[in-house]
Design a protein around this motif. Structure first.
Motif, short mmCIF file in Angstrom:
data_model
loop_
_atom_site.label_atom_id
_atom_site.label_comp_id
_atom_site.label_asym_id
_atom_site.label_seq_id
_atom_site.Cartn_x
_atom_site.Cartn_y
_atom_site.Cartn_z
N ASP A 169 0.84 -1.20 0.00
CA ASP A 169 0.00 0.00 0.00
C ASP A 169 0.88 1.26 0.00
O ASP A 169 1.97 1.27 0.58
CB ASP A 169 -0.91 0.03 1.23
CG ASP A 169 -2.03 -1.01 1.15
OD1 ASP A 169 -2.24 -1.55 0.05
OD2 ASP A 169 -2.66 -1.27 2.19
N ILE A 170 0.39 2.31 -0.64
CA ILE A 170 1.10 3.59 -0.65
C ILE A 170 0.63 4.41 0.55
O ILE A 170 -0.56 4.67 0.71
CB ILE A 170 0.84 4.37 -1.96
CG1 ILE A 170 1.39 3.60 -3.16
CG2 ILE A 170 1.50 5.74 -1.89
CD1 ILE A 170 1.12 4.27 -4.50
N LEU A 171 1.58 4.83 1.37
CA LEU A 171 1.29 5.71 2.49
C LEU A 171 1.54 7.14 2.06
O LEU A 171 2.45 7.41 1.26
CB LEU A 171 2.19 5.36 3.68
CG LEU A 171 2.17 3.91 4.16
CD1 LEU A 171 3.20 3.71 5.26
CD2 LEU A 171 0.78 3.52 4.64
N HIS A 179 4.35 13.99 0.90
CA HIS A 179 5.32 12.90 1.05
C HIS A 179 4.60 11.57 0.90
O HIS A 179 3.43 11.42 1.29
CB HIS A 179 5.99 12.98 2.44
CG HIS A 179 7.04 11.93 2.66
ND1 HIS A 179 8.20 11.88 1.93
CD2 HIS A 179 7.10 10.88 3.53
CE1 HIS A 179 8.94 10.86 2.34
NE2 HIS A 179 8.28 10.23 3.32
N VAL A 180 5.31 10.56 0.31
CA VAL A 180 4.75 9.22 0.16
C VAL A 180 5.81 8.18 0.48
O VAL A 180 7.02 8.47 0.44
CB VAL A 180 4.23 8.98 -1.28
CG1 VAL A 180 2.96 9.77 -1.56
CG2 VAL A 180 5.31 9.30 -2.32
N ALA A 181 5.36 6.97 0.81
CA ALA A 181 6.24 5.84 1.06
C ALA A 181 5.45 4.57 0.80
O ALA A 181 4.27 4.62 0.39
CB ALA A 181 6.78 5.87 2.49
N ILE A 182 6.07 3.41 1.03
CA ILE A 182 5.42 2.12 0.75
C ILE A 182 5.35 1.32 2.05
O ILE A 182 6.37 1.14 2.73
CB ILE A 182 6.19 1.33 -0.32
CG1 ILE A 182 6.32 2.15 -1.61
CG2 ILE A 182 5.52 0.00 -0.60
CD1 ILE A 182 7.27 1.54 -2.62
N TYR A 183 4.15 0.82 2.37
CA TYR A 183 4.00 -0.03 3.56
C TYR A 183 4.64 -1.38 3.27
O TYR A 183 4.33 -2.04 2.27
CB TYR A 183 2.52 -0.20 3.89
CG TYR A 183 2.29 -1.02 5.14
CD1 TYR A 183 2.70 -0.55 6.39
CD2 TYR A 183 1.64 -2.27 5.07
CE1 TYR A 183 2.49 -1.31 7.53
CE2 TYR A 183 1.43 -3.02 6.21
CZ TYR A 183 1.87 -2.54 7.44
OH TYR A 183 1.67 -3.29 8.58
N ILE A 209 8.87 1.64 3.85
CA ILE A 209 10.13 1.96 3.14
C ILE A 209 9.90 3.26 2.38
O ILE A 209 8.91 3.39 1.66
CB ILE A 209 10.53 0.85 2.15
CG1 ILE A 209 10.72 -0.47 2.89
CG2 ILE A 209 11.82 1.23 1.40
CD1 ILE A 209 10.92 -1.66 1.95
N GLY A 210 10.83 4.21 2.55
CA GLY A 210 10.67 5.48 1.85
C GLY A 210 11.96 6.27 1.78
O GLY A 210 12.88 6.07 2.57
N ALA A 211 12.04 7.14 0.78
CA ALA A 211 13.15 8.11 0.69
C ALA A 211 12.70 9.32 1.52
O ALA A 211 11.91 10.14 1.04
CB ALA A 211 13.39 8.49 -0.77
N GLN A 212 13.18 9.39 2.75
CA GLN A 212 12.62 10.33 3.70
C GLN A 212 13.14 11.75 3.54
O GLN A 212 12.39 12.68 3.33
CB GLN A 212 12.87 9.83 5.12
CG GLN A 212 12.13 8.54 5.46
CD GLN A 212 10.64 8.64 5.23
OE1 GLN A 212 10.13 8.17 4.22
NE2 GLN A 212 9.93 9.29 6.13
N ALA A 231 -3.60 6.22 3.39
CA ALA A 231 -3.03 5.19 2.51
C ALA A 231 -3.98 4.92 1.37
O ALA A 231 -5.20 5.10 1.48
CB ALA A 231 -2.73 3.92 3.29
N VAL A 232 -3.38 4.45 0.23
CA VAL A 232 -4.17 4.00 -0.91
C VAL A 232 -3.65 2.64 -1.35
O VAL A 232 -2.49 2.31 -1.17
CB VAL A 232 -4.10 5.01 -2.09
CG1 VAL A 232 -4.80 6.30 -1.74
CG2 VAL A 232 -2.66 5.26 -2.50
#
Length: 269
Positions: free
Chosen positions: A220-222, A232-236, A243-246, A265-266
């Motif tokens: 899922d995309i956070l 900002h987005v990351a991956i659950y 996991i994300g490029a913070q 989340a989507v």
């Protein structure tokens, strides 16, 4: 009065006896010297007519100046050649260093892509195996179960790629292969599953179905911020992590949701 009383005399004045004696002595000395020289010389001697030219100082100085100028020019030429050679060597070393860095970057990117391909292949094999097991148990196709299995396989490929980038740098606007921003990493990870996402965080936060943070699934995309206006987005990644490029300080990381709780989340897979 005589006829010659007023006629001036034409006789020269008489010289004094002392002057006459001196002149006689000088003349005698000269004649004596000439007589001795004549007696000492050979009878057939020829008169000396050769003249000797003495070297002039000006000629020597000119030659020395010319040699000094030639040496100076030669030294200057040698120094100029050495400077050119050093400059060429430094330029060649710089190009070699740049080429080496580029080759290492390409090799690293190739290795990461290969790792993602291996993870995707493993996921597909597991998906096919699970599908066969399901079909054998039910005796018929199960569309709902098949759909869930496919989603898990695609999510595994997404996560394998994202996890392979952990440790890379965060650079705003970068899309890899060695540096990323948040949406660039999410876009590249989903591309491994055949899903093409928008480039930036805002559109990505509405690219799928909105899901509750209490009902998250791996892949899922956070997002952080409002849906459609996320910054900002990351991956659950499962287990309460993402996991994300913070940011430029951390780069790409895998962290707990408690470290930086998302807004929403989507789900696309």
């Amino acid at each position: 009065m005589s006829h010659t009383a007023h006629i001036p005399s034409h006789r020269k004045p008489r010289r004094s006896a002392s002057k006459t004696a001196i002149r006689s002595g000088v003349a005698g000395g000269v004649l004596s010297t000439m007589a001795l020289a004549g007696a000492a010389a050979p009878a057939n001697a020829e008169p000396v007519t050769e003249t000797i030219e003495m070297p002039t100082l000006t000629s020597g100085l000119a030659d020395s100046t010319a040699r000094s100028a030639e040496v100076t020019q030669r030294i200057a030429a040698d120094l100029d050649l050495r400077v050119r050679q050093d400059s060429a060597a430094a330029h060649a070393a710089k190009l070699a260093k740049k080429a080496k860095a580029e080759a290492e970057r390409k090799a690293e990117a190739k290795e990461k892509a290969a790792a993602a391909d291996r993870a995707r292949a493993a996921s597909e094999r597991a998906s096919r195996s699970e599908e066969r097991t399901t079909l054998s148990a039910s005796g018929s196709a199960a569309p709902a179960s098949y759909s869930t299995t496919q989603a898990s396989g695609s999510a595994a490929a997404v996560l394998a790629f994202a996890r392979a980038q952990v440790g890379d740098a965060y650079v705003l606007g970068s899309t890899g292969p060695n540096s990323w921003d948040c949406s660039g990493l999410v876009q590249a990870a989903y591309r491994q599953a055949g899903v093409e996402l928008p480039r930036t965080s805002g559109p990505q936060s509405t690219a799928g179905t909105q899901v509750s943070l209490d009902n998250l699934q791996p892949g899922d995309i956070l997002y952080w911020g409002g849906a459609g206006g996320a910054y900002h987005v990351a991956i659950y990644s499962g287990g309460g992590n993402f996991i994300g490029a913070q940011n430029s300080g951390t780069g790409v990381v895998e962290k707990s949701l408690d470290w930086d709780p998302p807004t929403g989340a989507v789900r696309l897979l």
